[in-house]
Design a protein around this motif. Structure first.
Motif, short mmCIF file in Angstrom:
data_model
loop_
_atom_site.label_atom_id
_atom_site.label_comp_id
_atom_site.label_asym_id
_atom_site.label_seq_id
_atom_site.Cartn_x
_atom_site.Cartn_y
_atom_site.Cartn_z
N THR A 118 -33.71 9.84 20.92
CA THR A 118 -33.05 8.81 21.89
C THR A 118 -32.53 7.84 21.38
O THR A 118 -31.24 7.31 21.75
CB THR A 118 -34.10 8.38 22.98
OG1 THR A 118 -34.91 9.71 23.43
CG2 THR A 118 -33.55 7.57 23.98
N PHE A 119 -32.88 7.11 20.28
CA PHE A 119 -32.44 5.86 19.83
C PHE A 119 -31.20 6.27 19.08
O PHE A 119 -29.96 5.54 19.29
CB PHE A 119 -33.40 5.33 18.56
CG PHE A 119 -32.75 4.27 17.71
CD1 PHE A 119 -32.89 3.13 18.11
CD2 PHE A 119 -32.29 4.82 16.25
CE1 PHE A 119 -32.13 1.99 17.51
CE2 PHE A 119 -31.96 3.53 15.67
CZ PHE A 119 -31.60 2.43 16.21
N VAL A 122 -28.59 7.04 21.63
CA VAL A 122 -28.10 5.98 22.34
C VAL A 122 -27.19 5.02 21.52
O VAL A 122 -26.04 4.50 21.74
CB VAL A 122 -29.19 5.07 22.84
CG1 VAL A 122 -28.71 3.81 23.51
CG2 VAL A 122 -29.79 5.90 23.98
N ASN A 123 -27.79 4.51 20.31
CA ASN A 123 -27.38 3.65 19.39
C ASN A 123 -26.04 4.47 18.39
O ASN A 123 -25.13 3.64 18.34
CB ASN A 123 -28.06 2.98 18.34
CG ASN A 123 -29.09 2.04 19.51
OD1 ASN A 123 -29.58 2.36 20.31
ND2 ASN A 123 -29.27 0.83 18.68
N PRO A 129 -29.53 6.20 28.15
CA PRO A 129 -30.74 6.30 27.65
C PRO A 129 -31.33 7.45 28.28
O PRO A 129 -31.78 8.23 27.70
CB PRO A 129 -31.64 4.94 27.89
CG PRO A 129 -30.52 3.80 27.64
CD PRO A 129 -29.04 4.81 28.13
N VAL A 189 -34.17 0.27 22.31
CA VAL A 189 -33.23 0.90 23.08
C VAL A 189 -33.11 0.09 24.40
O VAL A 189 -34.18 -0.01 25.05
CB VAL A 189 -33.48 2.47 23.65
CG1 VAL A 189 -32.48 2.93 24.46
CG2 VAL A 189 -33.51 3.23 22.28
N THR A 272 -38.44 9.73 25.82
CA THR A 272 -37.06 9.32 26.38
C THR A 272 -37.15 8.30 27.35
O THR A 272 -36.69 7.32 27.31
CB THR A 272 -36.26 10.65 26.71
OG1 THR A 272 -35.82 11.24 25.66
CG2 THR A 272 -34.91 9.88 27.24
N PRO A 276 -36.63 2.58 26.42
CA PRO A 276 -36.32 1.13 26.92
C PRO A 276 -37.50 0.28 26.88
O PRO A 276 -37.34 -0.78 27.05
CB PRO A 276 -35.59 1.37 28.22
CG PRO A 276 -35.34 2.68 28.23
CD PRO A 276 -36.34 3.45 27.63
#
Length: 354
Positions: A118-119, A122-123, A129, A189, A272, A276
């Motif tokens: 997921t990181f 996203v990044n 996310p 995230v 996931t 955050p």
């Protein structure tokens, strides 16, 4: 790989999802299926009422301890929201145990793998996310299939220590691979537009609310899959009696692989959803692994619905414990509840005694 003929799972009852009733309740003495009671009759209402009463008493004592209704409501809201995610993680773990009879110590590491995936999405690629679920869930499902067919299939029906060592080894491999490729620096995230949301006098982050709602939706889909589809019927049949399922024409090897994949996908979805909310490190999954095992035991090993309810209980115990025992680890109160349940009802809160 064919299981030994005398192997049959005493999985959870009371509409728990894997098998709706203990094995003795599912079969007549001659081996014929027994008539199934309606779902409402299989729910352990008395135990549910006792648990609800204890939760209410715990909230009241927390209010007396803190003297602030706002503080208590904040703890309750936070506990319920994170408890839903704990329940989703534990549902995957208890499903694997209920069908494959494997205690999966790598479950938390699969969650950590989903966190880093997921990181990266996203990044590195600007994906929202929670849209990353469209990638992390299928990816973890496929990984679960590969792990079961390639690594764990040989451990089926073998002594418990074989399975424990294999899954523990998988956990160490995943953690060290993440450490090698991503390093030890903590990552995070950010959820775009994250803000406080008022809930019954408390305030919760939007990310927590969305994670809770997502966990409940996925848990509901898993329950419907197990109870209302042909695949779910096959999974429950294999969980009840794999030899009988083979005689009925069910490909048990495929069901084992699919079940392990679904359980791993649950860990991926939870990873996931909480991305955050947590600090992302190679060892982050270890904490979720411990909590998931506590939740599974509380809810009853193999009981999918019990895992969700156990997750809510653990979430509340974790947050309210901070009010009872300020300055102590939040897990202290969780383990106090865990030990009490082991002494008073070792088969779990929502499972009948064998």
């Amino acid at each position: 790989m064919t299981q030994t003929p005398d192997r049959a799972h005493a999985v959870a009852g009371n509409g728990g999802g894997v098998v709706s009733g203990d094995l003795d309740d599912e079969l007549e003495p001659g081996g014929e299926p027994a008539p199934r009671a309606p779902l409402l009759r299989r729910v352990p209402w008395l135990r549910v009422a006792i648990v609800v009463g204890l939760v209410v008493a715990g909230i009241a004592l927390a209010y007396l301890r803190s003297g602030s209704g706002v503080v208590v409501m904040q703890a309750v809201a936070t506990g319920v929201l994170i408890g839903g995610v704990y329940g989703l993680v534990a549902m995957g773990l208890t499903l694997i145990f209920g069908v494959l009879d494997i205690v999966n110590f790598a479950h938390g590491s699969f969650l950590a793998l989903a966190l880093f995936l997921t990181f990266w999405l996203v990044n590195g690629h600007g994906v929202h996310p929670y849209l990353a679920l469209a990638v992390s869930v299928p990816a973890m499902f496929l990984l679960g299939m590969l792990v079961q067919r390639g690594v764990l299939s040989g451990a089926m029906g073998k002594p418990l220590e074989n399975q424990l060592l294999i899954t523990l080894g998988l956990s160490l491999i995943i953690e060290n691979a993440l450490l090698l490729f991503f390093g030890a620096n903590p990552r995070s995230v950010a959820l775009p537009g994250d803000r406080g949301v008022p809930i019954l006098g408390a305030v919760a982050d939007l990310s927590r609310v969305l994670a809770f709602v997502g966990a409940l939706l996925l848990a509901g889909l898993l329950f419907l899959l197990l109870q209302r589809t042909r695949l779910g019927t096959a999974i429950r049949a294999v969980a009840a009696n794999d030899v009988g399922a083979q005689l009925a024409g069910i490909d048990t090897r495929l069901i084992y692989a699919v079940t392990f994949a679904i359980g791993t996908a649950c860990a991926g979805a939870a990873g996931t959803l909480v991305a955050p909310l947590v600090t992302i490190e190679p060892t982050t999954g270890a904490l979720f692994n411990i909590i998931a095992f506590v939740v599974v035991v509380l809810g009853g090993m193999g009981n999918v619905v019990g895992a969700l309810l156990g997750g809510l209980i653990v979430g509340l115990a974790e947050q309210l414990g901070g009010l009872y025992l300020p300055g102590q680890s939040p897990l202290l109160s969780v383990f106090i509840v865990f030990v009490l349940v082991l002494f008073l009802r070792p088969q779990g809160l929502f499972r009948r005694a064998a």
